[in-house]
Design a protein around this motif. Structure first.
Motif, PDB file in Angstrom:
ATOM      1  N   GLU A  28       4.431  40.433 -27.632  1.00  0.00           N
ATOM      2  CA  GLU A  28       4.555  39.320 -26.686  1.00  0.00           C
ATOM      3  C   GLU A  28       3.272  39.125 -25.897  1.00  0.00           C
ATOM      4  N   LEU A  29       2.700  40.231 -25.414  1.00  0.00           N
ATOM      5  CA  LEU A  29       1.496  40.140 -24.586  1.00  0.00           C
ATOM      6  C   LEU A  29       0.282  39.699 -25.389  1.00  0.00           C
ATOM      7  N   GLN A  75       0.299  37.632 -27.765  1.00  0.00           N
ATOM      8  CA  GLN A  75       0.435  36.199 -28.009  1.00  0.00           C
ATOM      9  C   GLN A  75       0.320  35.376 -26.737  1.00  0.00           C
ATOM     10  N   ASP A  76       0.290  36.022 -25.587  1.00  0.00           N
ATOM     11  CA  ASP A  76       0.187  35.327 -24.308  1.00  0.00           C
ATOM     12  C   ASP A  76      -1.237  34.796 -24.127  1.00  0.00           C
TER      13      ASP A  76
END
Length: 175
Positions: free
Chosen positions: A81-82, A84-85
């Motif tokens: 997730e991070l 792709q942030d």
């Protein structure tokens, strides 16, 4: 859909390589009431560790307990997730290389013999991929043949099929 974490593109200070791999490990450091957190990445050549800043001098009370627990448990899902942030990527001046880190799931090949095919493409993660490549791989065609179908108007979509996309799209193929 993703099969593993993407390669992080960033210059290594030790060996000048430009590729790092993330293994989902975090380092969290508290200094009184302030918290720092990093995602650790390893150089693919020399194995040197680099830190990607996730949180910097944040008050401990402002961090969600679930997020802190996931970092302390080294959650690989949180690492994905991070990475792709866009904020984390911009702050750390990194780019991602998704080569070999995703796969195409077509749900079967029973649709290939039809005259007209309406297809909806859904991304499980924001992976930038060329639609021509996805269509060629999913329909068993060559990329040149897909390009030819686009120019002939037999492959149409509401989005531009040239370049890269990471958002869901639909297309119609007329054989």
């Amino acid at each position: 859909m993703p099969t593993c974490l993407p390669t992080v593109l960033r210059r290594c200070h030790t060996c000048s390589s430009e590729r790092f791999r993330a293994n989902g490990k975090f380092r969290v450091n508290a200094n009184h009431k302030l918290l720092d957190a990093w995602l650790l990445v390893l150089c693919t050549v020399c194995g040197d560790t680099a830190k990607l800043t996730v949180l910097e001098r944040v008050n401990v009370r402002s961090v969600q307990p679930e997020l802190l627990d996931r970092m302390q448990d080294n959650d690989p899902g949180l690492a994905a997730e991070l990475l792709q942030d866009p904020l984390v990527r911009r702050r750390n001046r990194i780019a991602l290389d998704w080569a070999g880190a995703w796969r195409l799931d077509t749900g079967g090949s029973d649709h290939l013999d039809r005259e007209v095919i309406d297809v909806s493409v859904r991304f499980a993660a924001r992976i930038p991929v060329r639609p021509v490549r996805l269509i060629a791989e999913g329909c068993g065609l060559s990329r040149a043949e897909v390009e030819r179908l686009i120019t002939e108007g037999r492959l149409v979509s509401a989005v531009r099929l040239g370049g890269k996309l990471s958002d869901d799209f639909t297309f119609t193929l007329k054989r």
